[in-house]
Design a protein around this motif. Structure first.
Motif, PDB file in Angstrom:
ATOM      1  N   ALA A   1      41.264  33.768  29.590  1.00 60.53           N
ATOM      2  CA  ALA A   1      40.720  32.813  29.716  1.00 60.53           C
ATOM      3  C   ALA A   1      41.179  31.903  28.539  1.00 60.53           C
ATOM      4  CB  ALA A   1      39.112  33.021  29.361  1.00 60.53           C
TER       5      ALA A   1
ATOM      6  N   LYS B   1      36.687  32.314  38.967  1.00 57.68           N
ATOM      7  CA  LYS B   1      36.586  32.777  37.463  1.00 57.68           C
ATOM      8  C   LYS B   1      37.414  31.678  36.656  1.00 57.68           C
ATOM      9  CE  LYS B   1      36.311  35.955  34.219  1.00 57.68           C
ATOM     10  NZ  LYS B   1      36.834  35.379  33.044  1.00 57.68           N
ATOM     11  N   MET B   2      38.671  31.275  37.285  1.00 60.77           N
ATOM     12  CA  MET B   2      39.507  30.288  36.494  1.00 60.77           C
ATOM     13  C   MET B   2      39.206  28.826  36.673  1.00 60.77           C
ATOM     14  SD  MET B   2      42.960  32.691  35.885  1.00 60.77           S
ATOM     15  CE  MET B   2      42.834  34.031  35.028  1.00 60.77           C
TER      16      MET B   2
ATOM     17  N   GLU C   1      42.679  28.419  29.558  1.00 64.31           N
ATOM     18  CA  GLU C   1      42.035  26.967  29.277  1.00 64.31           C
ATOM     19  C   GLU C   1      42.982  26.153  28.375  1.00 64.31           C
ATOM     20  OE1 GLU C   1      38.206  28.253  27.927  1.00 64.31           O
ATOM     21  OE2 GLU C   1      37.781  28.942  29.775  1.00 64.31           O
TER      22      GLU C   1
END
Ligand code: GTP
Length: 264
Positions: A132, A174-175, A136
């Protein structure tokens, strides 16, 4: 009129393509194909390997996690098994990921795409804090697209297809980034059946009904969820082995990056 400020930014920056896929889907072969396609088509690409445990990379990486983190030593030092070793290596690397992003920023004018290979065990990247953090860091600076590689021959059964798409769906949520499905190995099985199932809910129901006699209410509800999911992605058929579908793939990436500039 046609050239909004966002499309100007989009032209200046490389598009980040993060490639994920189940073990055996052909992720590595696909990346190798992408690299050779960019080289032969005068597309300016940059390659990042985030798999600390890979022994032989069939393509040259500009940035390689293995140059910074030594997976075998991480396993010994922290007394970990193989997956813990990969995860910890990725964690160590992610603490310095801003340096990778700065490096790409400095070269932004000379790059069209950055191709990112991820660990073979997909969940190490898609379900970890470091995955993550890395995603990001990219997405806050560049248009970033996830490519999910699908083993098309192994998805021709409707129940298997559905579980694979549910997995892809969980990655999307999720992403929270645009997703391109790369139906790989179309040299073995064409992906038209998949497109039909994705476009025509009734056709998929018929295929499911003939395949499964149990949990029919659940499978029906799940396929309704998927119907919504399909509206939010692009799919292309490719063959990492024969090279078919590369132009369609890069078109899907460009279209997705325009969505990205508008919506993210
Ligand atoms: P890693 O998890 O990173 O190791 O990659 P992977 O396991 O997802 O895939 P890999 O590239 O190792 O490919 C798995 C197998 O599928 C190999 O035997 C490849 O030769 C084969 N393969 C990959 N792409 C294609 C394709 O387009 N067509 C065919 N026929 N076989 C393919």
């Amino acid at each position: 009129e046609g050239s909004s400020s966002s499309s100007v930014i989009f032209k200046r920056k490389p598009i980040i393509i993060i490639v994920v896929g189940m073990a055996g889907s052909g992720k590595t072969t696909f990346l190798q194909r992408l690299v050779s396609h960019t080289q032969s088509s005068n597309i300016r690409g940059y390659v990042i390997n985030l798999d600390p445990a890979v022994i032989n990379l069939p393509y040259g990486a500009n940035i390689d996690i293995r140059d910074t983190v030594h997976y075998k030593e991480v396993m010994k030092e922290y007394n970990l098994g193989p997956n813990g070793g990969i995860l910890t290596s990725l964690n160590l690397f992610s603490t310095r990921f801003n340096e990778v992003v700065s490096l790409i920023e400095r070269r932004a004018d000379q790059l069209d795409y950055v191709l990112v290979d991820t660990p073979g065990q997909i969940e190490i990247f898609t379900w970890s804090a470091s995955g993550a953090i890395i995603t990001e860091a990219f997405a806050s600076t560049f248009p970033t697209i996830i490519t999910y590689v699908v083993d098309t021959p192994r998805s021709s059964n409707p129940v298997t297809f559905m579980s694979n798409m549910l997995y892809a769906c969980s990655i999307l949520y999720k992403m929270r980034l645009p997703l391109v499905l790369a139906f790989n190995k179309v040299d073995v099985v064409k992906h038209e059946f998949a497109l039909e199932w994705m476009e025509d809910f009734e056709a998929f129901q018929t295929a499911l009904d003939s395949d499964t006699s149990y949990t029919s209410t659940l499978t029906r509800s799940l396929s309704l969820v998927l119907d919504e999911f399909y509206k939010n992605l692009r799919s292309v058929g490719v063959s990492a082995v024969s090279g078919v579908g590369m132009d369609a793939f890069f078109n899907a990436i460009r279209d997705s990056s325009e969505d990205y500039m508008k919506n993210y």
